[in-house]
Design an enzyme around this catalytic site. Structure first.
Site, PDB file in Angstrom:
ATOM      1  CG  HIS A 247       1.513   8.842  11.338  1.00 22.84           C
ATOM      2  ND1 HIS A 247       1.864   9.820  10.434  1.00 22.84           N
ATOM      3  CD2 HIS A 247       1.714   7.653  10.721  1.00 22.84           C
ATOM      4  CE1 HIS A 247       2.253   9.244   9.311  1.00 22.84           C
ATOM      5  NE2 HIS A 247       2.175   7.939   9.446  1.00 22.84           N
TER       6      HIS A 247
ATOM      7  CG  HIS B 237     -31.589  -8.397  -9.178  1.00 24.95           C
ATOM      8  ND1 HIS B 237     -30.427  -7.859  -8.661  1.00 24.95           N
ATOM      9  CD2 HIS B 237     -31.253  -8.939 -10.359  1.00 24.95           C
ATOM     10  CE1 HIS B 237     -29.440  -8.070  -9.516  1.00 24.95           C
ATOM     11  NE2 HIS B 237     -29.909  -8.716 -10.561  1.00 24.95           N
TER      12      HIS B 237
ATOM     13  CB  THR C 152       2.568   6.445   0.288  1.00 23.90           C
ATOM     14  OG1 THR C 152       3.098   5.732   1.409  1.00 23.90           O
ATOM     15  CG2 THR C 152       2.439   7.906   0.619  1.00 23.90           C
TER      16      THR C 152
ATOM     17  NE  ARG D 168      -1.491   9.204   9.835  1.00 26.06           N
ATOM     18  CZ  ARG D 168      -1.142   8.863   8.605  1.00 26.06           C
ATOM     19  NH1 ARG D 168      -0.867   9.800   7.691  1.00 26.06           N
ATOM     20  NH2 ARG D 168      -1.093   7.586   8.233  1.00 26.06           N
ATOM     21  CD  GLU D 169      -4.063   9.203   5.021  1.00 27.83           C
ATOM     22  OE1 GLU D 169      -3.003   8.627   5.310  1.00 27.83           O
ATOM     23  OE2 GLU D 169      -4.135  10.057   4.099  1.00 27.83           O
TER      24      GLU D 169
ATOM     25  CG  HIS E 294      -1.636   3.661   5.361  1.00 24.73           C
ATOM     26  ND1 HIS E 294      -2.377   4.252   6.356  1.00 24.73           N
ATOM     27  CD2 HIS E 294      -1.491   4.600   4.397  1.00 24.73           C
ATOM     28  CE1 HIS E 294      -2.659   5.506   6.012  1.00 24.73           C
ATOM     29  NE2 HIS E 294      -2.134   5.740   4.817  1.00 24.73           N
TER      30      HIS E 294
ATOM     31  NE  ARG F  65       3.744   2.681  12.037  1.00 25.86           N
ATOM     32  CZ  ARG F  65       3.055   3.600  11.370  1.00 25.86           C
ATOM     33  NH1 ARG F  65       1.851   3.332  10.948  1.00 25.86           N
ATOM     34  NH2 ARG F  65       3.565   4.803  11.128  1.00 25.86           N
TER      35      ARG F  65
ATOM     36  CG  HIS G  43      -3.276   6.624   0.196  1.00 29.62           C
ATOM     37  ND1 HIS G  43      -3.917   7.811   0.406  1.00 29.62           N
ATOM     38  CD2 HIS G  43      -2.396   6.477   1.215  1.00 29.62           C
ATOM     39  CE1 HIS G  43      -3.441   8.374   1.504  1.00 29.62           C
ATOM     40  NE2 HIS G  43      -2.516   7.594   2.015  1.00 29.62           N
TER      41      HIS G  43
END
Lengths: 424, 424
Positions: free
Chosen positions: A112, A330, A206, A52-53, A233, A172, A235
């Protein structure tokens, strides 16, 4: 003046041991998360939104076959939900949703959609397990997008939620641009839909501008207002998508949205792999037992090929150098105990570490480990001389592993010749 | 059923406006950071470590010319400090440090050395403005790296600090792996060096396992113990390097370490660009006035070419699609007001946005904006028909901009022919 082992303190050359960071009891680990009674860090769930996204990523065009393959891989990985593009986006989006719902996966399938009766009906027609409703609640989106007031949004939301529930389907309700919405409006709306029996409410950053502390503040407040699950959610426009996700879980969120490699609108959202890196540290037992971590690289490579991008060099876990150690100080310590400079055991993801010695910032303990790998028996003093030679060449140009191996090999030959000469 | 404009609510087609998000008073913005009296969000400083931490990136080999070019660019960008590799790492590292100190840059030059008198003397000999001392304080590093107790560390630290100060040079003392160190040991050590007159203490999440809330907790506690500046250094193994940096500033840290593209050991540290994305939202006035943001892309491209990596597709700000909008509902709103789906104005970084219409998830308002760009006069009803045609083709295969332009062009020709036929 500086000695030969300029990036290391002196002492015994180390030997390999196991990776104790992963064997720690999570509650006694110095890195264990803060113990809050509202925290869901040890029982979080993933809503995977690559389909979807991820389809909103500029480069994404998923064929039906791509979608089926991605859904099957994510199911095998163990994500809790797979979210699909709005079934109303195009005829094929609807058909693909029906096909994926028919695959018989263990993971639940969501779509969605906009918060409207038409979209919800079409979603149910496609056969999904759950409908994810979304509407913009910020003043920006109320003014410039849909032009609806909070009262209108609430009224429509309750109608649609009641309809979806009447069809025996999970529902939802999410606001969009939640962090730029009026807090009182937002809480009023969430309280109303919670009362209407919604299964989850969703909070969405968003535009990607939230900070971890803003997230904790909003989610913990919301936690005290609603009884249902809380989905989040994030971004990544300001680089906080993972920091915000862990803060949301600490504040009482139950679900995090992800996509493979974070693909989505603009520079995307919380990536599945980065969230796994975070959670295998914050909730090791739960994460290792629930998700099939060794599949991560394969899933990322498949999605990267579908959308024609490279795996970012700096990707957590699967980035080309995520487990490469270079500076002498390291390398020395990691050889003695990998936990010194690794919070994640690469073996958990089916990967391995690499000790680089091909630069001027290497150290003699790292070089010694390579000498041993090559099967040579050379004293520490001679290894320090070899290290100085490597640093000398590393000052002049980039080195490859065969450059440093040649230096070691040539020095070893020279040592043998000297020994032979002395024996004569 | 779903209508033609399936990704948008109906209403007037939008027109372009300015970008009001950037004109907001930062304190009235809904995204303004929480106002804490200990916060340094509005007066943070950058210690740019591409030439130290970045040299520890597996792929990094910087020639003297590369180093000079990077230092000059960072100076022009406006970073407060540039940190260089330990002058004891190799003879050329020492020579390069002397050269960069001699360039007459405005930014101060530091070198990052082990906490020993030998290293400190060599650093001062090179002509630096400041010496960054570091030693591991975690039980892991005490046991597997240098084998020194906290008492020994403290004693050595004070001797070295007093020596550096006696030479009129700035001095920082940092622990390594701070988040796995004993809290009381750590505070005792920092208190002692603060009393000895150190300019900054450093906190380092060397293995990249800290969460934003752990960072806020440790830094705000430390803020109450020492009077000197507090520098912070975050690795990105668990994706939190930016979230941790903003939380550190909120907790009272004064300085953040960065590298260009985040290059460093393993998958690196807080990247300069991602920090700028974060801070131009959290502290817009300070960030815009202090740093030369339009240089970011050029600096990232130069460093990427030096270390032979691609700019990650999902990089904040400069990622290929960071300002691309695709879903119809996003595109419609962004055309009406860019702030609806953008928290950062791309123009601040000399970049511009792009509205994609080449997919099945586009919408008619986005298509209309392209029709207007192409100079056609087509009614909204006809644009909805064109949109349906684009979605139909976008269901079948990936589309390029010339595909959608062809559809628009062909439709326009058809409309003209129909109009001509009717006029006859």
């Amino acid at each position: 003046m500086c000695g030969t082992d300029s990036n290391e303190t002196s002492g015994q050359a180390p030997t390999n041991t196991s990776h104790p960071a992963q064997n720690h009891n999570p509650t006694s680990s110095p890195y264990a998360q803060m113990q809050d009674y509202i925290s869901n860090v040890n029982r979080y769930k993933i809503i995977e939104s690559t389909l979807r996204e991820g389809e909103q990523f500029a480069n994404a065009f998923f064929t039906t076959e791509n979608k089926i393959q991605i859904a099957k891989m994510l199911d095998k990985f163990g994500v809790d939900y797979i979210e699909l593009t709005n079934v109303c986006s195009s005829p094929q989006s609807f058909e693909d949703c029906k096909i994926i719902c028919g695959l018989g996966l263990k993971t639940k399938i969501l779509t969605h959609v906009r918060c409207s009766m038409d979209d919800a009906k079409k979603a149910i027609e496609a056969g999904v397990d759950g409908v994810d409703l979304v509407i913009g609640t910020s003043s920006y989106l109320q003014q410039y997008s849909h032009g609806k007031s909070i009262e209108m949004i609430t009224k429509t939301a309750i109608e649609v939620i009641e309809y979806v529930k009447s069809q025996g389907v999970e529902v939802r309700f999410s606001s969009e641009d939640s962090f730029r919405s009026d807090l009182v409006d937002l809480l009023t709306l969430y309280k109303a839909v919670d009362k209407a029996g919604v299964h989850r409410v969703g909070v969405a950053d968003t535009v990607g501008g939230a900070t971890p502390r803003m997230v904790y503040q909003l989610i913990s407040t919301l936690r005290s207002v609603v009884g249902c699950d809380i989905e989040t959610h994030f971004h990544d426009d300001t680089g906080c998508a993972v920091g915000n996700a862990i803060s949301a879980l600490e504040g009482g969120a139950t679900h995090v949205d992800t996509s493979v490699l974070g693909i989505g609108e603009r520079n995307g959202i919380t990536s599945l792999g980065a969230l796994m890196a975070r959670m295998v540290v914050s909730a090791p037992e739960y994460t290792k037992s629930k998700y099939n971590l060794t599949m991560l690289k394969e899933i990322e490579e498949y999605v990267a090929s579908c959308v024609q991008v490279n795996i970012p060099f700096n990707n957590p876990i699967t980035g080309a150098t995520a487990f490469t150690h270079k500076a002498g100080i390291h390398a020395k310590a990691i050889l003695a105990n990998p936990s010194t400079y690794e919070i994640i055991d690469p073996a958990l993801f089916g990967l391995s570490r690499y000790i680089s010695i091909t630069s001027r910032i290497t150290g003699w303990n790292a070089v010694k480990s390579r000498v041993i790998q090559l099967g040579y028996d050379i004293s520490d003093d001679h290894i320090k001389t070899i290290t100085a030679k490597i640093k000398q060449m590393g000052d002049i140009r980039p080195l490859a592993i065969d450059d440093t191996d040649s230096i070691i090999h040539a020095y070893n030959v020279q040592l043998r010749e000297q020994a032979a000469a002395q024996a004569e």
